[in-house]
Design a protein around this motif. Structure first.
Motif, PDB file in Angstrom:
ATOM      1  N   ASN A 249     -26.335  -2.836  37.430  1.00 27.69           N
ATOM      2  CA  ASN A 249     -27.496  -2.691  36.562  1.00 27.69           C
ATOM      3  C   ASN A 249     -28.747  -2.199  37.270  1.00 27.69           C
ATOM      4  O   ASN A 249     -29.376  -1.258  36.836  1.00 27.69           O
ATOM      5  CB  ASN A 249     -27.773  -3.991  35.816  1.00 27.69           C
ATOM      6  N   ASN A 250     -29.134  -2.817  38.360  1.00 26.83           N
ATOM      7  CA  ASN A 250     -30.373  -2.409  39.016  1.00 26.83           C
ATOM      8  C   ASN A 250     -30.204  -1.992  40.464  1.00 26.83           C
ATOM      9  O   ASN A 250     -31.162  -1.574  41.094  1.00 26.83           O
ATOM     10  CB  ASN A 250     -31.412  -3.539  38.938  1.00 26.83           C
ATOM     11  N   GLU A 251     -29.006  -2.146  40.978  1.00 27.76           N
ATOM     12  CA  GLU A 251     -28.800  -1.767  42.368  1.00 27.76           C
ATOM     13  C   GLU A 251     -27.378  -1.289  42.580  1.00 27.76           C
ATOM     14  O   GLU A 251     -26.439  -1.773  41.963  1.00 27.76           O
ATOM     15  CB  GLU A 251     -29.109  -2.928  43.309  1.00 27.76           C
ATOM     16  N   LEU A 252     -27.226  -0.311  43.435  1.00 24.34           N
ATOM     17  CA  LEU A 252     -25.923   0.226  43.772  1.00 24.34           C
ATOM     18  C   LEU A 252     -25.505  -0.363  45.119  1.00 24.34           C
ATOM     19  O   LEU A 252     -26.196  -0.161  46.114  1.00 24.34           O
ATOM     20  CB  LEU A 252     -26.006   1.754  43.854  1.00 24.34           C
ATOM     21  N   PRO A 253     -24.410  -1.107  45.146  1.00 28.00           N
ATOM     22  CA  PRO A 253     -23.962  -1.705  46.414  1.00 28.00           C
ATOM     23  C   PRO A 253     -23.344  -0.623  47.313  1.00 28.00           C
ATOM     24  O   PRO A 253     -22.127  -0.448  47.353  1.00 28.00           O
ATOM     25  CB  PRO A 253     -22.935  -2.745  45.965  1.00 28.00           C
ATOM     26  N   MET A 254     -24.205   0.100  48.017  1.00 30.81           N
ATOM     27  CA  MET A 254     -23.783   1.288  48.764  1.00 30.81           C
ATOM     28  C   MET A 254     -22.693   1.021  49.789  1.00 30.81           C
ATOM     29  O   MET A 254     -21.788   1.831  49.956  1.00 30.81           O
ATOM     30  CB  MET A 254     -24.987   1.967  49.424  1.00 30.81           C
ATOM     31  N   THR A 255     -22.752  -0.094  50.483  1.00 34.67           N
ATOM     32  CA  THR A 255     -21.718  -0.389  51.476  1.00 34.67           C
ATOM     33  C   THR A 255     -20.355  -0.474  50.803  1.00 34.67           C
ATOM     34  O   THR A 255     -19.378   0.105  51.283  1.00 34.67           O
ATOM     35  CB  THR A 255     -22.041  -1.705  52.212  1.00 34.67           C
ATOM     36  N   PHE A 256     -20.292  -1.180  49.675  1.00 38.10           N
ATOM     37  CA  PHE A 256     -19.042  -1.312  48.941  1.00 38.10           C
ATOM     38  C   PHE A 256     -18.607   0.028  48.350  1.00 38.10           C
ATOM     39  O   PHE A 256     -17.427   0.397  48.426  1.00 38.10           O
ATOM     40  CB  PHE A 256     -19.186  -2.372  47.841  1.00 38.10           C
ATOM     41  N   VAL A 257     -19.541   0.779  47.796  1.00 34.63           N
ATOM     42  CA  VAL A 257     -19.243   2.096  47.223  1.00 34.63           C
ATOM     43  C   VAL A 257     -18.672   3.018  48.304  1.00 34.63           C
ATOM     44  O   VAL A 257     -17.667   3.707  48.085  1.00 34.63           O
ATOM     45  CB  VAL A 257     -20.501   2.700  46.567  1.00 34.63           C
TER      46      VAL A 257
END
Length: 186
Positions: free
Chosen positions: A62-70
């Motif tokens: 919703n408000n943040e993209l979990p870049m490490t996981f992505v």
């Protein structure tokens, strides 16, 4: 023999698997090393069905993209599908339902990674001769999926069939007598 012209779509309901693992199996938030090794899901279905698999990993962001996981998902061959919506909206379920509907128009096989009964009707629509499977935890699988087994729906347990975990999970399950090993209990 592998059919390289046909594709299996692997749709992962990460929220459902994570919630089942944390709430129902571990009784707490899973540590990183206790989470599934998602690349094993892709490799398992590629080997089992003899064709390439394209993984789609649906997640609420919703408000943040979990870049490490992505980035980790991208590195192992999954295509992340980060979603947002209004408060209380089940964006992952909505997106997976829409994707299952869209796949009904494609000549492809499908593996849904979820225990969630919200997908039973959509999976039922796909049982038209193609290979369709559901992966999750057998003891938490929605009973609606069991009704579809006679129509060809295949089941895969994340731990026992796919071997997606590095360590055994503290699960209580019914053991077929041919699989019973007393050493597991001694």
């Amino acid at each position: 023999m592998a059919d390289s012209s046909r594709l299996t779509y692997v749709l992962v309901d990460g929220e459902n698997i994570d919630a089942t693992l944390g709430t129902s199996i571990l009784g707490r938030r899973p540590k990183p090393e206790e989470r599934p090794r998602w690349e094993r899901v892709l490799r398992h279905i590629e080997q089992r069905w003899g064709q390439p698999a394209q993984g789609l990993f649906f997640l609420a962001a919703n408000n943040e993209l979990p870049m490490t996981f992505v980035q980790a998902l991208l590195a192992i061959g999954f295509r992340p599908v980060p979603l947002s919506g209004s408060a209380g909206e089940k964006v992952v379920d909505i997106a997976i339902q829409r994707t299952l509907d869209a796949l009904a128009e494609r000549d492809a096989d499908v593996l849904l990674v979820s225990n969630d009964g919200d997908f039973v009707d959509h999976v039922d629509e796909l049982l038209d001769g193609r290979r369709v499977g559901v992966a999750g935890f057998v003891e938490f699988r929605n009973n609606g999926f069991i009704q579809l087994q006679s129509q060809g729906l295949e089941f895969f347990d994340m731990e026992y069939d796919i071997h997606a975990f590095n360590e055994p999970l503290p699960r209580v399950r019914i053991i077929p007598i041919e699989d019973f090993d007393p050493l597991e209990f001694l």
